[in-house]
Design a protein around this motif. Structure first.
Motif, PDB file in Angstrom:
ATOM      1  N   SER A  24       0.833  -1.205   0.000  1.00 20.65           N
ATOM      2  CA  SER A  24       0.000   0.000   0.000  1.00 20.65           C
ATOM      3  C   SER A  24       0.864   1.250   0.000  1.00 20.65           C
ATOM      4  O   SER A  24       0.500   2.277  -0.574  1.00 20.65           O
ATOM      5  N   GLN A  25       2.021   1.177   0.643  1.00 18.63           N
ATOM      6  CA  GLN A  25       3.024   2.238   0.592  1.00 18.63           C
ATOM      7  C   GLN A  25       4.203   1.698  -0.214  1.00 18.63           C
ATOM      8  O   GLN A  25       4.403   0.506  -0.327  1.00 18.63           O
ATOM      9  N   GLY A  26       4.991   2.603  -0.750  1.00 18.60           N
ATOM     10  CA  GLY A  26       6.150   2.144  -1.499  1.00 18.60           C
ATOM     11  C   GLY A  26       5.888   2.113  -2.990  1.00 18.60           C
ATOM     12  O   GLY A  26       4.924   2.687  -3.487  1.00 18.60           O
ATOM     13  N   TYR A  27       6.755   1.404  -3.712  1.00 11.00           N
ATOM     14  CA  TYR A  27       6.738   1.441  -5.173  1.00 11.00           C
ATOM     15  C   TYR A  27       5.654   0.544  -5.745  1.00 11.00           C
ATOM     16  O   TYR A  27       5.485  -0.600  -5.319  1.00 11.00           O
ATOM     17  N   ALA A  72      12.943 -15.182  -7.320  1.00  7.16           N
ATOM     18  CA  ALA A  72      12.766 -13.734  -7.193  1.00  7.16           C
ATOM     19  C   ALA A  72      13.508 -13.243  -5.964  1.00  7.16           C
ATOM     20  O   ALA A  72      13.354 -13.814  -4.879  1.00  7.16           O
ATOM     21  N   LEU A  73      14.283 -12.186  -6.127  1.00  6.55           N
ATOM     22  CA  LEU A  73      15.045 -11.600  -5.027  1.00  6.55           C
ATOM     23  C   LEU A  73      14.557 -10.177  -4.799  1.00  6.55           C
ATOM     24  O   LEU A  73      14.524  -9.364  -5.737  1.00  6.55           O
ATOM     25  N   GLU A  74      14.159  -9.874  -3.563  1.00  5.56           N
ATOM     26  CA  GLU A  74      13.601  -8.560  -3.239  1.00  5.56           C
ATOM     27  C   GLU A  74      13.983  -8.182  -1.817  1.00  5.56           C
ATOM     28  O   GLU A  74      13.834  -8.984  -0.894  1.00  5.56           O
ATOM     29  N   LEU A  75      14.458  -6.949  -1.648  1.00  2.47           N
ATOM     30  CA  LEU A  75      14.923  -6.497  -0.339  1.00  2.47           C
ATOM     31  C   LEU A  75      13.782  -6.148   0.611  1.00  2.47           C
ATOM     32  O   LEU A  75      13.829  -6.474   1.800  1.00  2.47           O
ATOM     33  N   ASP A  76      12.734  -5.500   0.118  1.00  2.22           N
ATOM     34  CA  ASP A  76      11.649  -5.016   0.977  1.00  2.22           C
ATOM     35  C   ASP A  76      10.763  -6.178   1.436  1.00  2.22           C
ATOM     36  O   ASP A  76      10.318  -6.994   0.624  1.00  2.22           O
ATOM     37  N   PRO A 134      10.747   5.062   2.493  1.00  2.26           N
ATOM     38  CA  PRO A 134      12.009   4.357   2.234  1.00  2.26           C
ATOM     39  C   PRO A 134      11.927   3.325   1.114  1.00  2.26           C
ATOM     40  O   PRO A 134      12.861   3.211   0.306  1.00  2.26           O
ATOM     41  N   ALA A 135      10.825   2.569   1.059  1.00  2.00           N
ATOM     42  CA  ALA A 135      10.706   1.543   0.022  1.00  2.00           C
ATOM     43  C   ALA A 135      10.633   2.170  -1.361  1.00  2.00           C
ATOM     44  O   ALA A 135      11.259   1.692  -2.318  1.00  2.00           O
ATOM     45  N   ARG A 136       9.858   3.233  -1.505  1.00  2.00           N
ATOM     46  CA  ARG A 136       9.763   3.920  -2.789  1.00  2.00           C
ATOM     47  C   ARG A 136      11.102   4.551  -3.166  1.00  2.00           C
ATOM     48  O   ARG A 136      11.504   4.546  -4.338  1.00  2.00           O
ATOM     49  N   ALA A 137      11.802   5.089  -2.170  1.00  2.00           N
ATOM     50  CA  ALA A 137      13.110   5.698  -2.429  1.00  2.00           C
ATOM     51  C   ALA A 137      14.094   4.659  -2.949  1.00  2.00           C
ATOM     52  O   ALA A 137      14.827   4.908  -3.919  1.00  2.00           O
TER      53      ALA A 137
END
Length: 243
Positions: A24-27, A72-76, A134-137
């Motif tokens: 809901s927040q982020g990219y 799939a590799l994802e940090l968030d 932070p996630a969008r950044a």
């Protein structure tokens, strides 16, 4: 994270026949991912998505007929949760790891993937306004992942002659084409996306081959919009094929 912990943190998005979860927040994914999935070659064998977000590229590749299996590799953490849920709906064999791409993972072996795909951050450090979220950044700015780290990660994972497909700002192609060969990745195919006919290209889609020869095919330009806000016939056809 369990589903009950996700309340209020994810939203649903309908893309054609796909029901996708996103933070809901982020990219949130954009048209770039749809165009990149269409640009990617039909390959046989394992696929790795670097910086997978909610898993949109893997979902669209599966719809295109790429069987995988997928890694799939994802940090968030929230995006990684969405990615697991979205890939589970495809029925494809898939694994999702929450990790920094600069770190090696023993469960993700090198020299093993036929295709590595990525829609990475586009904005260099120190350029542009950094979003407060932070996630969008991280998704838009090279805060945790520099281009050289992405090239190295892709080269490490690919089989010899494996393909690395990614989006990149057209204005920064000189940088990418200079760096990729030093990582053992030779650009082989390029398509430029233009917002409108007669306007400069804004987005580049690149296919590089691990250990490939110096020979580049430049495909016809892709025009995104026709008149007004109507998408071009080609872009409309891409959405019909994948979504």
């Amino acid at each position: 994270m369990e589903k009950k912990e996700m309340a209020g943190e994810v939203i649903s998005h309908i893309l054609g026949r796909h029901l996708l979860l996103q933070p809901s927040q982020g990219y949130h994914f954009s048209i770039d991912s749809v165009l990149l999935a269409d640009f990617a070659p039909l390959v046989k064998g394992p696929v790795a998505d670097l910086g997978a977000g909610s898993g949109i590229l893997c979902v669209l590749l599966a719809a295109k007929g790429v069987e995988g299996p997928y890694t799939a590799l994802e940090l968030d953490s929230v995006a990684a949760y969405c990615c697991r849920e979205n890939l589970a709906r495809t029925g494809a064999e898939a694994r999702v790891f929450q990790q920094d791409l600069t770190q090696k993972n023993p469960e993700v072996p090198g020299n093993s993937y036929s295709l590595v795909i990525s829609n990475p951050p586009f904005t260099p450090k120190g350029a542009g306004r950094v979003p407060p979220d932070p996630a969008r950044a991280r998704a838009r700015h090279e805060l945790n992942l520099e281009p050289k780290d992405l090239w190295r990660a892709a080269a490490r994972l690919l089989k010899p002659k494996g393909r690395f497909v990614f989006c990149w700002p057209a204005a920064r192609l000189v940088q990418a084409f200079g760096d990729l060969p030093r990582a053992g990745l030779m650009p082989k195919r390029l398509r430029l996306s233009h917002g409108r006919e007669g306007k400069p290209a804004s987005l580049a889609m690149v296919e590089a081959v691990k250990g490939g020869k110096e020979e580049l095919t430049v495909e016809p330009p892709l025009i995104v919009y026709a008149e007004g806000q109507e998408q071009s016939k080609e872009v409309q056809a891409i959405y019909r094929r994948l979504s």
